[in-house]
Design an enzyme around this catalytic site. Structure first.
Site, mmCIF file in Angstrom:
data_model
loop_
_atom_site.group_PDB
_atom_site.id
_atom_site.type_symbol
_atom_site.label_atom_id
_atom_site.label_comp_id
_atom_site.label_asym_id
_atom_site.label_seq_id
_atom_site.Cartn_x
_atom_site.Cartn_y
_atom_site.Cartn_z
ATOM 1 N N PHE A 113 -11.356 -62.951 -2.735
ATOM 2 C CA PHE A 113 -10.432 -61.579 -3.357
ATOM 3 C C PHE A 113 -9.043 -61.663 -2.641
ATOM 4 C CE2 PHE A 113 -9.462 -57.252 -2.666
ATOM 5 C CZ PHE A 113 -9.577 -56.661 -4.130
ATOM 6 N N ASP A 184 -17.836 -62.151 3.573
ATOM 7 C CA ASP A 184 -17.460 -61.031 2.917
ATOM 8 C C ASP A 184 -18.814 -60.284 2.122
ATOM 9 O OD1 ASP A 184 -16.398 -58.872 1.339
ATOM 10 O OD2 ASP A 184 -14.560 -59.459 1.610
ATOM 11 N N TYR A 209 -18.154 -48.436 -0.698
ATOM 12 C CA TYR A 209 -17.880 -47.664 -1.904
ATOM 13 C C TYR A 209 -18.449 -48.434 -3.049
ATOM 14 C CZ TYR A 209 -13.692 -50.583 -1.468
ATOM 15 O OH TYR A 209 -12.741 -51.360 -1.376
ATOM 16 N N LYS A 210 -18.739 -49.574 -3.111
ATOM 17 C CA LYS A 210 -19.123 -50.235 -4.392
ATOM 18 C C LYS A 210 -20.636 -50.129 -4.526
ATOM 19 C CE LYS A 210 -15.305 -53.478 -4.128
ATOM 20 N NZ LYS A 210 -14.736 -54.845 -3.360
ATOM 21 N N ARG A 356 -15.188 -57.213 -16.832
ATOM 22 C CA ARG A 356 -16.415 -56.942 -15.990
ATOM 23 C C ARG A 356 -17.200 -55.620 -16.486
ATOM 24 N NH1 ARG A 356 -14.768 -56.909 -9.731
ATOM 25 N NH2 ARG A 356 -14.038 -54.880 -10.446
HETATM 26 C C1 LIG Z 1 -13.253 -54.406 -2.821
HETATM 27 C C2 LIG Z 1 -12.809 -55.895 -2.054
HETATM 28 C C3 LIG Z 1 -12.018 -55.461 -1.009
HETATM 29 C C4 LIG Z 1 -11.357 -54.200 -0.633
HETATM 30 O O1 LIG Z 1 -11.050 -54.175 0.486
HETATM 31 P P1 LIG Z 1 -10.489 -52.630 1.005
HETATM 32 O O2 LIG Z 1 -10.024 -52.897 2.412
HETATM 33 O O3 LIG Z 1 -11.826 -51.775 0.951
HETATM 34 O O4 LIG Z 1 -9.543 -52.192 0.018
HETATM 35 C C5 LIG Z 1 -11.953 -56.651 -0.056
HETATM 36 N N1 LIG Z 1 -12.641 -57.970 -0.347
HETATM 37 C C6 LIG Z 1 -13.271 -57.921 -1.311
HETATM 38 C C7 LIG Z 1 -14.000 -59.308 -1.341
HETATM 39 C C8 LIG Z 1 -13.639 -56.968 -2.200
HETATM 40 O O5 LIG Z 1 -14.475 -57.142 -3.215
#
Ligand SMILES: *Cc1c(COP(=O)(O)O)cnc(C)c1O
Length: 397
Positions: A113, A184, A209-210, A356
């Site tokens: 990401f 992660d 939050y996911k 998705r």
């Molecule tokens: C959703 C997501 C994030 C988001 O990070 P935030 O700091 O919560 O905005 C980071 N890394 C991955 C792999 C994600 O899927």
């Protein structure tokens, strides 16, 4: 057809809506809405500052960490909740690099990401110690773990394609080469079984939050292996990670164990919502959740192949090799997703051409999958996406 992990009645989902985006923002658990009300009215409203002690606000980060721990294969006391995932990646990556001062490479992959990669680059710039970020193709990762690598930093499930890494093999390969790992779990926690302790993972973080349904902006979690916690001095050494914050000493002395990952004041209302959201997972195993997810995603996959041949599968073909969402490619992906949303089927779009669909068995069943594919087939057959309102891009896709 339902099964015993199905608990849609615990969620507030608009009638008629098929929500295939729980991989991006989980829906509102009814208990979380009630808890927010109560925490605001009865604790903040009535107890005011006394609630830090009497309502246990100060212990939320550790308590919620202990509730998330069994979902990710972590031992009690090794997970702290708070801050955002991007901040946690920064903090853990920094801690890992300090444990390997002679090595200069952070290894990640091209499927990671962007925020994780941006954070790594920013940290490198800030450290000014000659580190570099190297990206391998996801399939070529193990071969890229050389003796120069300090830290392997990866996202378990690819946010775009849903490809899942083999955490055990990669972690073992990293350790064999003398490197540490930071995993992660953004698209894993609450979706599939993770065995952090079993894999001997060093560090991990994820958002809530996911798939954990903690609500927009819900705090992240951070994991540090029991043996490592005492050996790190985390970046962002804030007062609540101090051994005795209310001594107000002038020197930082880290708290014992994972508590040193704490930084500042916890977001109490978000933490309360997350606590109630985690009730949804009471009494179910992540194996059972993922097994149902695979059944539903295989059904989705085969129906799409049959009825929507215009969509090209972008995820691994075998459900065991992916997380809990399915991705497809189409040059008009954005407009198709908009047309689906307008017809009550909510998925999302990731540039340049990925559609998705999150398969979340806590509140989806076969009827939802069938209906979603039927709507999708209509949108594609009749080119319903070819409409100026669907073609214009919004800021959040
Ligand atoms: C959703 C997501 C994030 C988001 O990070 P935030 O700091 O919560 O905005 C980071 N890394 C991955 C792999 C994600 O899927």
């Amino acid at each position: 057809m339902t099964c015993d992990i199905y608990r849609k009645s615990l969620f507030e989902i608009p009638k008629g809506l098929i929500y295939l985006d729980g991989n991006s923002l989980g829906p509102l658990p009814r208990g979380a809405a009630d808890r927010l009300q109560r925490t605001a009215r009865d604790e903040w409203g009535q107890m005011l500052i006394g609630a830090w002690n009497s309502a246990g606000w100060m212990d939320q980060p550790a308590q919620l960490g202990d509730r998330i721990a069994p979902l990710i294969g972590a031992h009690p006391g090794t997970v702290m909740v708070g801050e955002t995932l991007s901040i946690r990646i920064y903090q853990l990556l920094d801690a890992a690099l300090r444990l390997r001062p002679d090595r200069k490479v952070i290894l990640s992959d091209t499927g990671n990401f962007p925020s994780d990669l941006y954070v790594a680059s920013g940290l490198i710039t800030q450290l000014q110690t000659g580190h570099e970020l190297t990206l391998a193709e996801p399939d070529a990762l193990i071969a890229a773990i050389t003796s120069e690598v300090a830290v392997v930093m990866l996202t378990d499930v690819d946010y775009r394609t849903s490809r899942r890494h083999e955490m055990d093999r990669i972690t073992a390969a990293a350790h064999d080469a003398g490197a540490l790992v930071v995993w992660d779990l953004a698209h894993s926690a609450g979706a599939l079984p993770v065995d952090l302790a079993g894999c001997q993972t060093d560090f991990a973080a994820g958002c809530s939050y996911k798939y954990l349904n903690g609500g927009p902006g819900a705090p992240a979690f951070a994991y540090v292996a029991p043996g490592l916690a005492e050996r790190i001095t985390p970046a962002l050494s804030g007062w609540l990670g101090h051994r005795a914050p209310f001594d107000f000493g002038l020197d930082y002395r880290p708290a014992a164990g994972a508590a040193r990952l704490r930084i500042g004041t916890p977001p109490v209302l978000q933490m309360a919502a997350l606590d109630a959201a985690l009730d949804v997972f009471d009494g179910i195993s992540m194996d059972a959740v993922f097994a149902r997810s695979r059944t539903l995603s295989e059904r989705f996959q085969s129906l799409i192949a049959q009825h929507c041949p215009q969509l090209v599968l972008a995820s691994p073909a075998a459900s065991e090799d992916r997380g809990s969402h399915l991705s497809y490619r189409h040059p008009q992906g954005y407009a198709i997703i908009q047309a689906l949303i307008a017809r009550g089927v909510v998925g999302d779009f990731r540039a340049p051409d990925i559609l998705r669909f999150g398969i979340t068995p806590l509140y989806l069943d076969e009827a939802d999958i069938d209906q979603a594919v039927a709507v999708c087939a209509q949108v594609l057959e009749k080119r319903l996406w070819d409409d100026p309102t669907y073609l214009a891009r919004q800021p959040v896709t």
